[in-house]
Design a protein around this motif. Sequence first.
Motif, PDB file in Angstrom:
ATOM      1  N   PHE A   1     -38.014  66.142  26.209  1.00 15.99           N
ATOM      2  CA  PHE A   1     -39.105  67.116  26.215  1.00 15.99           C
ATOM      3  C   PHE A   1     -40.321  66.515  26.908  1.00 15.99           C
ATOM      4  CE2 PHE A   1     -38.566  70.548  22.733  1.00 15.99           C
ATOM      5  CZ  PHE A   1     -37.345  70.903  23.280  1.00 15.99           C
ATOM      6  N   THR A   2     -40.823  67.208  27.909  1.00 16.26           N
ATOM      7  CA  THR A   2     -42.014  66.750  28.615  1.00 16.26           C
ATOM      8  C   THR A   2     -43.270  67.118  27.833  1.00 16.26           C
ATOM      9  OG1 THR A   2     -41.966  68.782  29.929  1.00 16.26           O
ATOM     10  CG2 THR A   2     -40.978  66.838  30.899  1.00 16.26           C
ATOM     11  N   GLY A   3     -44.320  66.381  28.108  1.00 16.98           N
ATOM     12  CA  GLY A   3     -45.552  66.585  27.357  1.00 16.98           C
ATOM     13  C   GLY A   3     -46.517  67.563  27.982  1.00 16.98           C
ATOM     14  N   GLN A   4     -46.400  67.819  29.287  1.00 15.44           N
ATOM     15  CA  GLN A   4     -47.389  68.626  29.991  1.00 15.44           C
ATOM     16  C   GLN A   4     -46.743  69.867  30.610  1.00 15.44           C
ATOM     17  OE1 GLN A   4     -50.834  66.494  31.947  1.00 15.44           O
ATOM     18  NE2 GLN A   4     -49.219  64.994  32.280  1.00 15.44           N
ATOM     19  N   PRO A   5     -47.555  70.874  30.943  1.00 13.89           N
ATOM     20  CA  PRO A   5     -46.999  72.144  31.420  1.00 13.89           C
ATOM     21  C   PRO A   5     -46.249  72.035  32.734  1.00 13.89           C
ATOM     22  CG  PRO A   5     -49.383  72.109  31.705  1.00 13.89           C
ATOM     23  CD  PRO A   5     -49.033  70.931  30.851  1.00 13.89           C
TER      24      PRO A   5
END
Length: 884
Positions: A331-335
């Motif tokens: 899961f990435t942290g930024q949009p």
Amino acid sequence: MAEQHTTTTKTTCPYCGVGCGVLATPLQNGTVQIEGDETHPANLGRLCSKGSALGETVDLGNRLLHPKVHGKRVSWDEAIVSVARGFSDIIAKHGPESVAFYVSGQVLTEDYYTANKLMKGFIGGANIDTNSRLCMSSAVAAYKRAFGSDTVPCSYEDIELADLVILAGSNLAWCHPVIFQRLRQAKEDRPEMKIVVIDPRKTSTCDIADLHLSVKPGTDATLFNGLLHYLKKEDYLDLEFLEAHTEGFAAAMTAAKTSAGSIPQVAAVTELQEQDIVKFYQLFASTEKVVTVYSQGINQSTSGTDKCNSIINCHLATGRIGKPGMGPFSFTGQPNAMGGREVGGLSNQLAAHMEITNPEHHDRVSRFWKADNLARENGAKAIDMFNEVASGKIKAIWIMATNPVVSLPDADKVKVALEKCELVVVSECEQFTDTTELADILLPAAAWGEKDGMVTNSERRISHQRAFLPLPGEARPDWWIITQVARKMGFEAAFPFEKPADVFREHAQLSAFENDGERDFNIGGLADISDEDYDNLVPVQWPVMENTEMGTARLFTDKRFFTPSGKARMISVEPKLPFNPTTEAYPLVLNTGRIRDQWHTMTRTGRAVRLNAHIPEPMVQIHPLDAATFELVDGALAEVSSQWGEMIVRVVVTDEQRPGSIFVPIHWSSQYASMARVDALVASVYDPVSGQPESKHTPVTIRAYQPVWHGFILSRHPITVKDANYWVKVRGAQFWRYEIAGQQSLDDPAKWAQQHLGEEGEWLDFTDAKAGRYRAGQIKRNRLEGVVFIAPSHDLPARSWLSQLFSLNSLSDAERYSLLVGQPSQGQKDAGQIVCSCFGVGQNTLNEAIQSGHVNSVDEIGQKLKAGTNCGSCVPELKKLLAH
């Protein structure tokens, strides 16, 4: 009279990597109504507390609206010429390696693509890196080692289809709340679903866990190596899949057996109970549909890539990949962290998932861009980039949409480096940040709601972030700013872009250029997209090719990988001890991360009143045993220090924190607090493979901070606090709140208070000089204007009931008296600390309803008080209150 609506725009949330769809409707009074988009497949109408409050963040206070050079407002032409000439002159003298771009997962794909093309293709250096290096680069490196490509194989749907979901190093409830809601709902629909949380802390995510493994920080690879060995020992391997579709199995198994060959061995390293380890291993072994979600807790480590590969190894060993309800899911942290990966925003990538040092890839991109000067060597990764700024090797840097003076490790060193740098250019929405204060040239960038382009979420889904507000002042989109600079530098032909769709088409064309299936990233089906279709593009997962125009839900369904052999690689993982072990001088492990209602360095969320109420101050969570050892008191102040820096924070004593470890949020900057930049304490050490820094394991010590006085100020207008060694600034409803403390006695508290709030109006005050207490209220036209409370200890009246007085048009005699005695007047309700940000429901309100028997469940709380019925992020806390 009801508000008159204007047009509703479908757009995308600018916060985490979930990529939620948002319906934004500007209203005639200047506000924006926000709702979740029920048609968007990422969130299906759900929003978290931050997303729900987006309409409160679009005001123009503190906005940077005009270009500035050395503090002087200039025209865009002058600003563009200054940037282009400054970079060109330095390149002419020192070469392309003397300049750098530091960009962000907050910019759109078109912005990212344009910046990467300028730096790598035409400046001819590769010193462009991104703050996404800090959150997901270990996951990128691990995927590339295992699959030959940076391919996230899963979809959010797989989480709901799985029978076992493992959350490793992920506080899903606070960091990806909408997916947490989807997972919670899936478990309610199928109670047989099992959830395992692997995290040193007992976070809100554990609310839905069947098993919580509170691992010793840094030992995840041992835990998963032990699982791999267990799967072989107990005959749970998919031998057919291993033989036909993987390589490296023998070496991976040897490393697993050596490091984690028995349950007692794993237990000794991880400090887990043997029975819990066995339970976890048996769950994984006996459950076919398994998804492992991992995030910063795994990635942010000096051995983060190995940790990620230890997880991937277990899925490959059992063939649990490429099928519904299965897979290793980063899961990435930024949009738009994923979008940055697509266009080559990291310094060791070319665009379209190609490699700088691969001659075939280099030749292909050179020909496509018609770039004779394309970079041939990898550039500096984030930590090294700012080290090279400090050493003088990099003499000019352009920072876009990020705040490295707050967010990078060893943040004080970063600040000094930028102070000495020959040319610092910053593209920003905000006029005042810790980083803009060090800029030579400031470029006003468009903010969310004003800019138009694409973002890609954690499941490879490309969504359109659309503009619904006019550009304020002279603010401009980042792609436009970069294009203008590129043209002034002499690269007009390569930057013909007049609108975002022009950039996106070229990006899509490059992804398909000479792509015969050996590259995973391909959106060639969008290469000839019309302007109208671009405007109306519905969310779609890549790859998107002519034969898959509806996108691709999951990858590796054909069991073919992007390695030369077509087989996935199992990686030999030898668990490593944290780079910085604890010592007698620094006996505790500092873990940093996010909280529920704030985002990054608060430049956006700090504007929203409701998001500041849940956790209003920087804090440190510490276990009761450690609090006793270090003589700390819940609610008091403490000083946390490492070899690299120090900070002052509020103490939260909780048994949800693991003994020997403390947790501090990352969000506070010097704009909001005096000494709360936690990354000033974190060492700039990183994973040698990925370049991702170690943000979860810094040796620190802690001691009670004991000022002479404590206090707070509530003021209807913002003020500048003087003579306070500790201060925190919080935006409230109709007031500003300042938590303060000082080491020098206040000789005349009344005079000091009036210096801050002004002498005008009626002053009600109480002084007990002997006890060191002072209370005062400033009233104008019978309306409360300000409050000052000073005491020798942190034990001060609750701010919540005082805050409510600011909403009154006039004060009663009883309310005036309450200011002097420091407690609510009879009949005045004190809602208490906010638990539900969406509806402003406080802890006292909830406790009263529970204790009176009016509510006995979360559902009843929702029915009678609304708490928990919007975003659901507060549900774990509601359950705790019910349990207590």
